[in-house]
Design a protein around this motif. Sequence first.
Motif, PDB file in Angstrom:
ATOM      1  N   LYS A 192     -56.273   0.246 -62.924  1.00  0.00           N
ATOM      2  CA  LYS A 192     -56.617  -0.388 -64.188  1.00  0.00           C
ATOM      3  C   LYS A 192     -55.356  -0.985 -64.792  1.00  0.00           C
ATOM      4  O   LYS A 192     -54.238  -0.746 -64.326  1.00  0.00           O
ATOM      5  CB  LYS A 192     -57.259   0.607 -65.149  1.00  0.00           C
ATOM      6  CG  LYS A 192     -56.387   1.791 -65.523  1.00  0.00           C
ATOM      7  CD  LYS A 192     -57.145   2.750 -66.447  1.00  0.00           C
ATOM      8  CE  LYS A 192     -56.259   3.920 -66.870  1.00  0.00           C
ATOM      9  NZ  LYS A 192     -56.974   4.852 -67.770  1.00  0.00           N
ATOM     10  N   VAL A 194     -52.090  -1.924 -66.927  1.00  0.00           N
ATOM     11  CA  VAL A 194     -50.973  -1.116 -67.399  1.00  0.00           C
ATOM     12  C   VAL A 194     -50.327  -1.831 -68.574  1.00  0.00           C
ATOM     13  O   VAL A 194     -49.954  -3.005 -68.457  1.00  0.00           O
ATOM     14  CB  VAL A 194     -49.934  -0.884 -66.278  1.00  0.00           C
ATOM     15  CG1 VAL A 194     -48.724  -0.124 -66.809  1.00  0.00           C
ATOM     16  CG2 VAL A 194     -50.568  -0.147 -65.099  1.00  0.00           C
ATOM     17  N   VAL A 200     -46.010   4.565 -65.264  1.00  0.00           N
ATOM     18  CA  VAL A 200     -47.221   5.203 -64.758  1.00  0.00           C
ATOM     19  C   VAL A 200     -46.909   5.873 -63.429  1.00  0.00           C
ATOM     20  O   VAL A 200     -46.017   5.463 -62.690  1.00  0.00           O
ATOM     21  CB  VAL A 200     -48.390   4.215 -64.614  1.00  0.00           C
ATOM     22  CG1 VAL A 200     -48.743   3.596 -65.957  1.00  0.00           C
ATOM     23  CG2 VAL A 200     -48.077   3.131 -63.584  1.00  0.00           C
ATOM     24  N   ARG A 206     -51.432   7.001 -64.112  1.00  0.00           N
ATOM     25  CA  ARG A 206     -51.630   7.305 -65.531  1.00  0.00           C
ATOM     26  C   ARG A 206     -50.275   7.213 -66.229  1.00  0.00           C
ATOM     27  O   ARG A 206     -49.218   7.396 -65.602  1.00  0.00           O
ATOM     28  CB  ARG A 206     -52.221   8.698 -65.720  1.00  0.00           C
ATOM     29  CG  ARG A 206     -51.295   9.806 -65.266  1.00  0.00           C
ATOM     30  CD  ARG A 206     -51.999  11.160 -65.196  1.00  0.00           C
ATOM     31  NE  ARG A 206     -51.059  12.230 -64.913  1.00  0.00           N
ATOM     32  CZ  ARG A 206     -50.582  12.510 -63.706  1.00  0.00           C
ATOM     33  NH1 ARG A 206     -50.946  11.772 -62.667  1.00  0.00           N
ATOM     34  NH2 ARG A 206     -49.736  13.509 -63.536  1.00  0.00           N
ATOM     35  N   VAL A 207     -50.294   6.969 -67.517  1.00  0.00           N
ATOM     36  CA  VAL A 207     -49.057   6.832 -68.287  1.00  0.00           C
ATOM     37  C   VAL A 207     -48.399   8.191 -68.448  1.00  0.00           C
ATOM     38  O   VAL A 207     -49.040   9.166 -68.870  1.00  0.00           O
ATOM     39  CB  VAL A 207     -49.340   6.205 -69.671  1.00  0.00           C
ATOM     40  CG1 VAL A 207     -48.059   6.154 -70.508  1.00  0.00           C
ATOM     41  CG2 VAL A 207     -49.928   4.802 -69.518  1.00  0.00           C
TER      42      VAL A 207
END
Length: 223
Positions: A192, A194, A200, A206-207
């Motif tokens: 997805k 950023v 990430v 993920r962050v």
Amino acid sequence: MILCIFGAGGQGKEVKEIAELDNKINGKWNEIIFIDDYCPEGQLMGIRRLHFNTVEKEYSKTDVEFVIALGEPSTKKKIFEMIQKKGFNFGNVICPESQISSYANLGKGLIVKRGVLISPEAMVQDNTTLQAYVAVGHNVKIGKHCQVATHSVIGGGTQLGECVYVGLNCPIREQLIIGDNAVISAGAVVLKNVESDVTVMGNPARVIAKNNGKSSVFSSTKK
């Protein structure tokens, strides 16, 4: 024409060898030299190593062109803007063992290493480095001052902002937007968008940290 490789560390040494391959086939340069202000002037790997101010004094701006062989995107940007402000030009070092579509749009100051694939209608902007075996899909846009590490794949239509760092072995899905100064950690699977100024990690990515406006794995702070 003289090629100045700014940076005489590990990446600079790799770029020197690729430039020699490029030059053997395309005959671009009469001489290849390293630029490194942190070491004494002398010889390295059989070519001259000079300070930047020596080049300014000894050569006409029309006789030299630069590539920046540094890994940190924010530092690459700073050096690029300094050289540009001084009135020097930039060349491209492209390994003959890469595959670049004639319909791709390439900027200046690029370093493209062995086995890179750049697909039709992709755009790679100024001062970006694509390490070995990177695949850039159709209609991808990679912004200025980016660094994309070995075996990463960027899906069709995805856009990378400026000063993005993509680590080793990262697949990035098609039709995504990766913001300015983002860091994609090694092995991250990006499914997805950023946002800008974050790091990430993981699968799915993920962050994990904020980057303080710099795409640096050394300047991140916890989110």
